[in-house]
Design a protein around this motif. Structure first.
Motif, PDB file in Angstrom:
ATOM      1  N   LYS A 309       0.827  -1.238   0.011  1.00 24.75           N
ATOM      2  CA  LYS A 309       0.037  -0.025  -0.228  1.00 24.75           C
ATOM      3  C   LYS A 309       0.817   1.048  -0.034  1.00 24.75           C
ATOM      4  CE  LYS A 309      -4.059   1.593   2.628  1.00 24.75           C
ATOM      5  NZ  LYS A 309      -4.726   2.251   1.507  1.00 24.75           N
ATOM      6  N   LYS A 310       1.149   1.623  -1.003  1.00 24.54           N
ATOM      7  CA  LYS A 310       2.036   2.768  -1.535  1.00 24.54           C
ATOM      8  C   LYS A 310       2.194   3.304  -2.828  1.00 24.54           C
ATOM      9  CE  LYS A 310       6.605   0.711  -2.130  1.00 24.54           C
ATOM     10  NZ  LYS A 310       6.990   1.107  -3.238  1.00 24.54           N
ATOM     11  N   GLU A 311       2.780   4.387  -2.979  1.00 26.83           N
ATOM     12  CA  GLU A 311       3.003   4.764  -4.457  1.00 26.83           C
ATOM     13  C   GLU A 311       4.043   3.857  -5.124  1.00 26.83           C
ATOM     14  OE1 GLU A 311       3.392   8.946  -5.100  1.00 26.83           O
ATOM     15  OE2 GLU A 311       1.314   9.039  -4.715  1.00 26.83           O
ATOM     16  N   TRP A 312       4.056   3.757  -6.431  1.00 25.98           N
ATOM     17  CA  TRP A 312       5.121   2.940  -7.048  1.00 25.98           C
ATOM     18  C   TRP A 312       6.286   3.597  -6.784  1.00 25.98           C
ATOM     19  CZ3 TRP A 312       8.250   4.017 -11.364  1.00 25.98           C
ATOM     20  CH2 TRP A 312       8.927   2.852 -11.549  1.00 25.98           C
ATOM     21  N   GLU A 313       7.498   2.994  -6.784  1.00 23.02           N
ATOM     22  CA  GLU A 313       8.748   3.312  -6.837  1.00 23.02           C
ATOM     23  C   GLU A 313       9.606   2.537  -7.764  1.00 23.02           C
ATOM     24  OE1 GLU A 313      10.071   5.049  -2.635  1.00 23.02           O
ATOM     25  OE2 GLU A 313       8.925   3.269  -2.229  1.00 23.02           O
ATOM     26  N   PRO A 314      10.714   2.904  -8.334  1.00 23.80           N
ATOM     27  CA  PRO A 314      11.510   2.152  -9.271  1.00 23.80           C
ATOM     28  C   PRO A 314      11.991   0.958  -8.489  1.00 23.80           C
ATOM     29  CG  PRO A 314      12.146   4.483  -9.404  1.00 23.80           C
ATOM     30  CD  PRO A 314      11.445   4.575  -8.403  1.00 23.80           C
ATOM     31  N   GLU A 315      12.597   0.887  -7.274  1.00 22.18           N
ATOM     32  CA  GLU A 315      13.224  -0.372  -6.511  1.00 22.18           C
ATOM     33  C   GLU A 315      12.100  -1.468  -6.541  1.00 22.18           C
ATOM     34  OE1 GLU A 315      14.135   3.157  -6.033  1.00 22.18           O
ATOM     35  OE2 GLU A 315      12.923   3.053  -4.347  1.00 22.18           O
ATOM     36  N   ASP A 316      10.763  -1.081  -6.579  1.00 22.19           N
ATOM     37  CA  ASP A 316       9.521  -2.188  -6.754  1.00 22.19           C
ATOM     38  C   ASP A 316      10.051  -3.163  -7.599  1.00 22.19           C
ATOM     39  OD1 ASP A 316       8.391  -0.957  -4.470  1.00 22.19           O
ATOM     40  OD2 ASP A 316       7.202   0.381  -5.816  1.00 22.19           O
ATOM     41  N   LEU A 317      10.641  -2.755  -8.878  1.00 21.11           N
ATOM     42  CA  LEU A 317      10.781  -3.847  -9.892  1.00 21.11           C
ATOM     43  C   LEU A 317      11.923  -4.672  -9.608  1.00 21.11           C
ATOM     44  CD1 LEU A 317      10.088  -1.522 -13.172  1.00 21.11           C
ATOM     45  CD2 LEU A 317       8.501  -3.208 -11.857  1.00 21.11           C
ATOM     46  N   GLU A 318      12.720  -4.631  -8.637  1.00 26.60           N
ATOM     47  CA  GLU A 318      13.765  -5.349  -8.447  1.00 26.60           C
ATOM     48  C   GLU A 318      13.283  -6.904  -8.422  1.00 26.60           C
ATOM     49  OE1 GLU A 318      16.822  -3.669  -7.445  1.00 26.60           O
ATOM     50  OE2 GLU A 318      17.522  -5.821  -7.645  1.00 26.60           O
ATOM     51  N   GLY A 319      14.055  -7.695  -9.181  1.00 22.31           N
ATOM     52  CA  GLY A 319      13.896  -9.091  -9.363  1.00 22.31           C
ATOM     53  C   GLY A 319      12.698  -9.294  -9.995  1.00 22.31           C
ATOM     54  N   ALA A 320      11.881  -8.744 -10.733  1.00 25.61           N
ATOM     55  CA  ALA A 320      10.806  -8.983 -11.349  1.00 25.61           C
ATOM     56  C   ALA A 320      10.745  -9.529 -12.694  1.00 25.61           C
ATOM     57  CB  ALA A 320       9.848  -7.771 -11.677  1.00 25.61           C
ATOM     58  N   ALA A 321      10.111 -10.513 -13.097  1.00 26.32           N
ATOM     59  CA  ALA A 321      10.386 -11.389 -14.476  1.00 26.32           C
ATOM     60  C   ALA A 321       9.492 -10.553 -15.243  1.00 26.32           C
ATOM     61  CB  ALA A 321      10.109 -12.865 -14.334  1.00 26.32           C
ATOM     62  N   LEU A 322       8.403  -9.763 -14.961  1.00 27.79           N
ATOM     63  CA  LEU A 322       7.353  -9.350 -15.684  1.00 27.79           C
ATOM     64  C   LEU A 322       6.951  -7.990 -15.135  1.00 27.79           C
ATOM     65  CD1 LEU A 322       6.351 -10.423 -18.190  1.00 27.79           C
ATOM     66  CD2 LEU A 322       4.085 -11.185 -17.005  1.00 27.79           C
ATOM     67  N   LYS A 341      11.997  -1.208 -18.736  1.00 31.92           N
ATOM     68  CA  LYS A 341      12.846  -1.317 -20.104  1.00 31.92           C
ATOM     69  C   LYS A 341      14.294  -1.349 -19.845  1.00 31.92           C
ATOM     70  CE  LYS A 341       9.063  -0.046 -23.259  1.00 31.92           C
ATOM     71  NZ  LYS A 341       8.728   1.285 -24.244  1.00 31.92           N
ATOM     72  N   ALA A 342      14.665  -0.168 -18.761  1.00 32.62           N
ATOM     73  CA  ALA A 342      16.177  -0.095 -18.419  1.00 32.62           C
ATOM     74  C   ALA A 342      16.627  -1.181 -17.945  1.00 32.62           C
ATOM     75  CB  ALA A 342      16.295   1.146 -17.744  1.00 32.62           C
ATOM     76  N   ARG A 343      15.663  -1.892 -17.127  1.00 33.81           N
ATOM     77  CA  ARG A 343      16.195  -3.133 -16.524  1.00 33.81           C
ATOM     78  C   ARG A 343      15.963  -4.461 -17.299  1.00 33.81           C
ATOM     79  NH1 ARG A 343      15.821  -2.975 -10.303  1.00 33.81           N
ATOM     80  NH2 ARG A 343      15.397  -0.913  -9.735  1.00 33.81           N
ATOM     81  N   GLY A 344      15.491  -4.147 -18.409  1.00 37.56           N
ATOM     82  CA  GLY A 344      15.361  -5.470 -19.310  1.00 37.56           C
ATOM     83  C   GLY A 344      13.948  -6.374 -18.805  1.00 37.56           C
ATOM     84  N   ILE A 345      13.162  -5.661 -18.310  1.00 38.06           N
ATOM     85  CA  ILE A 345      12.011  -6.696 -17.715  1.00 38.06           C
ATOM     86  C   ILE A 345      10.774  -6.173 -18.926  1.00 38.06           C
ATOM     87  CG2 ILE A 345      10.270  -6.766 -15.905  1.00 38.06           C
ATOM     88  CD1 ILE A 345      12.426  -5.617 -14.177  1.00 38.06           C
ATOM     89  N   PRO A 346      10.153  -7.369 -19.426  1.00 39.80           N
ATOM     90  CA  PRO A 346       9.154  -7.002 -20.114  1.00 39.80           C
ATOM     91  C   PRO A 346       7.976  -6.121 -19.462  1.00 39.80           C
ATOM     92  CG  PRO A 346       9.591  -9.465 -20.246  1.00 39.80           C
ATOM     93  CD  PRO A 346      10.449  -8.654 -19.303  1.00 39.80           C
ATOM     94  N   VAL A 347       7.445  -5.662 -20.212  1.00 42.96           N
ATOM     95  CA  VAL A 347       6.281  -4.480 -19.548  1.00 42.96           C
ATOM     96  C   VAL A 347       5.086  -4.204 -20.407  1.00 42.96           C
ATOM     97  CG1 VAL A 347       7.468  -2.402 -20.089  1.00 42.96           C
ATOM     98  CG2 VAL A 347       5.767  -2.365 -18.122  1.00 42.96           C
ATOM     99  N   SER A 348       3.886  -4.223 -19.818  1.00 46.48           N
ATOM    100  CA  SER A 348       2.796  -4.044 -20.599  1.00 46.48           C
ATOM    101  C   SER A 348       2.146  -2.638 -19.978  1.00 46.48           C
ATOM    102  CB  SER A 348       1.579  -5.206 -20.425  1.00 46.48           C
ATOM    103  OG  SER A 348       0.282  -4.599 -20.236  1.00 46.48           O
ATOM    104  N   VAL A 349       1.894  -1.667 -20.720  1.00 49.74           N
ATOM    105  CA  VAL A 349       1.476  -0.268 -20.264  1.00 49.74           C
ATOM    106  C   VAL A 349      -0.223  -0.401 -20.529  1.00 49.74           C
ATOM    107  CG1 VAL A 349       1.741   2.050 -20.311  1.00 49.74           C
ATOM    108  CG2 VAL A 349       3.731   0.415 -20.765  1.00 49.74           C
ATOM    109  N   ALA A 350      -1.022  -0.069 -19.693  1.00 50.48           N
ATOM    110  CA  ALA A 350      -2.232  -0.545 -19.824  1.00 50.48           C
ATOM    111  C   ALA A 350      -2.904   0.794 -20.694  1.00 50.48           C
ATOM    112  CB  ALA A 350      -2.979  -0.471 -18.502  1.00 50.48           C
TER     113      ALA A 350
END
Ligand SMILES: C[C@@]1(CC(=O)O)C2=NC(=C\c3[nH]c(c(CCC(=O)O)c3CC(=O)O)Cc3[nH]c(c(CC(=O)O)c3CCC(=O)O)/C=C3\N/C(=C\2)[C@@H](CCC(=O)O)[C@]3(C)CC(=O)O)/[C@H]1CCC(=O)O
Ligand SMILES: NC(=O)c1ccc[n+]([C@@H]2O[C@H](COP(=O)([O-])OP(=O)(O)OC[C@H]3O[C@@H](n4cnc5c(N)ncnc54)[C@H](O)[C@@H]3O)[C@@H](O)[C@H]2O)c1
Length: 411
Positions: A309-322, A341-350
């Protein structure tokens, strides 16, 4: 009459947009610009400058459904004419523009070609002008003309103009880019340039290669900034999708790349209904889903995922596959996309299909048997309707086909 797209080009982006077989009229100022897109499928070429009234007439008489303005960032007059012609004829318009290049402390930034010329006049040493032929007159005030070398397009009109501006053939390099780092370096050496004058043409304008070549050859850079107060344009991908939707054009189907998400981390930014639907799909596929949002829709109560429960921050993507960006704030979604994209993680943008590195499919499942439905990102509503029809029969079909296989194996 066939409905077509009027594309104002003469730039890298304009050429890029001729690669997709769209029904285009490609409008370009010079014969040389036309030469570069010769042979492009489905593309008719119109050469020559038009004023606003001529453009409006052309739009009305040529069955134009929409206009893409991919002219150079500095072609202010063309841009204003295009805008006026589209407004007068009620034609949808999209502006395509490359991103501005990053600042560099070593670079002397000026507002215009005239200011660049004034700065040169205060200095000594040769200068390589890579600002194009349209700007050449501005440099006529530089008293020691033999210091200047103009790099221009190999177009007869352009060469004539160089001569008219006082450049003799020993001071003209007529060649079509893009120029590599090595070529830029060699030209700086050959001309003995201690100054390189350029516009801020962004990455597609080869600015990085120019800046690095200048650094390596110890030449200083004078950069003409883009006109101020101008809105950022759209990308080629956005224009392509936009035009296809307007004209109802199809595209090759997307290739569904099937991925094993079991036990892998998927991060969703946003806690609304779209996020909940996507979380449900990923949970079904066995992913370890984390959703980051200040608030969560009631649908999340039923879902087995971690809620932050917080606003999204860049560190939240740590270790993500998607990653999925599904907040209702376009700026946040864009930031999620850039970080992924900078981290090489596939991303969908709604909210922006053109920024997706993967598209979120409609998934129809029965146990491990899945079908993925997509309308090529052109019509999510069609995707949804088809998926719903398939869902209503899918379980039954899988059961029947399993039974049929078993009968065959038994018999
Ligand atoms: C499949 C599904 C998965 C899911 O979301 O779970 C999905 N969209 C679904 C439904 C849906 N989405 C929208 C509506 C209202 C449409 C209308 O009213 O016309 C409906 C229909 C409804 O809700 O009925 C709005 C919308 N969608 C996108 C944009 C932005 C844009 O296109 O630029 C906007 C405008 C947003 C705005 O206005 O801001 C973009 C994308 N949506 C995608 C997927 C990706 C490619 C799909 C493909 O390949 O076909 C893609 C391209 C990118 C991505 O997001 O990855 C899901 C069906 C779920 C199911 O039933 O299984
Ligand atoms: N692709 C699709 O299927 C589809 C369908 C409809 C809408 N959309 C787009 O998706 C977006 C989301 O749709 P929705 O109906 O779920 O919206 P919504 O308003 O229900 O939810 C938005 C969520 O984003 C969260 N949020 C806002 N700022 C945030 C931040 N900084 N960090 C993390 N979370 C934040 C909010 O708390 C809220 O939970 C819409 O804006 C729309 O553009 C996409």
């Amino acid at each position: 009459m066939k409905r077509r797209i009027l594309l104002f080009g003469g730039t890298t982006e304009g050429r890029e947009l001729t690669r997709f077989g769209l029904p285009l009229i490609y409008s370009v100022a010079t014969a040389y610009g036309a030469e570069l897109v010769r042979g492009a499928e489905n593309t008719e070429i119109a050469v020559g400058r038009m004023d606003a009234a001529e453009m409006e007439k052309f739009i009305r008489e040529s069955g134009i459904a929409c206009v893409i303005d991919a002219t150079h960032p500095y072609a202010r007059e063309a841009r204003e004419n295009i805008r006026a012609a589209c407004a007068a004829s009620g034609t949808p318009l999209m502006r395509v523009q490359r991103r501005e290049s990053a600042a560099d402390e070593e670079v002397i930034r000026v507002k215009s070609a005239e200011e660049a010329a004034r700065r040169l006049e205060e200095t000594t040493g040769n200068a390589l002008l890579t600002t194009g032929s349209k700007e050449l007159e501005a440099f006529a005030c530089v008293s020691a003309r033999s210091r200047l070398f103009a790099r221009v397009l190999p177009d007869p009109e352009v060469i004539k103009k160089c001569a008219a501006c006082g450049f003799d053939s020993g001071h003209i390099i007529a060649m079509q880019g893009p120029f590599s780092l090595l070529m830029n370096e060699e030209m700086i050496r050959l001309t003995g340039a201690r100054w390189l004058v350029t516009k801020d043409g962004g990455a597609a304008g080869g600015i990085e290669e120019k800046l690095e070549a200048a650094r390596n050859c110890k030449a200083r850079v004078i950069m003409i900034e883009r006109p101020r107060g101008e809105e950022e344009g759209h990308s080629c991908a956005e224009a392509l999708l936009w035009a296809r939707r307007i004209l109802g054009l199809s595209r090759p189907p997307l290739f569904p790349l099937l991925t094993d998400m079991e036990g892998r981390r998927a991060v969703i930014a946003g806690g609304g209904v779209v996020a909940a639907r996507r979380a449900a799909t990923l949970v079904k596929c066995g992913a370890a889903v984390t959703v980051v949002s200040p608030a969560f829709a009631p649908e999340f109560r039923e879902l087995k995922c971690s809620l932050l429960k917080k606003e999204w921050e860049p560190e939240d993507l740590e270790g993500a596959a998607l990653a999925v960006a599904a907040t209702d704030d376009g700026t946040v979604n864009a930031a999620v996309a850039a970080e992924a994209k900078a981290r090489g993680i596939p991303v969908s943008v709604a909210d922006n299909a053109a920024e997706c590195s993967f598209f979120f499919p409609s998934l129809v499942t029965s146990g491990e048997v899945s079908a993925s439905v997509s309308a090529g990102a052109l019509s999510p509503a069609l995707t949804r309707r088809l998926a719903e029809r398939l869902r209503s029969v899918w379980g039954e079909w899988v059961k029947e086909e399993r039974a049929a296989l078993e009968d065959k194996n038994d018999g």
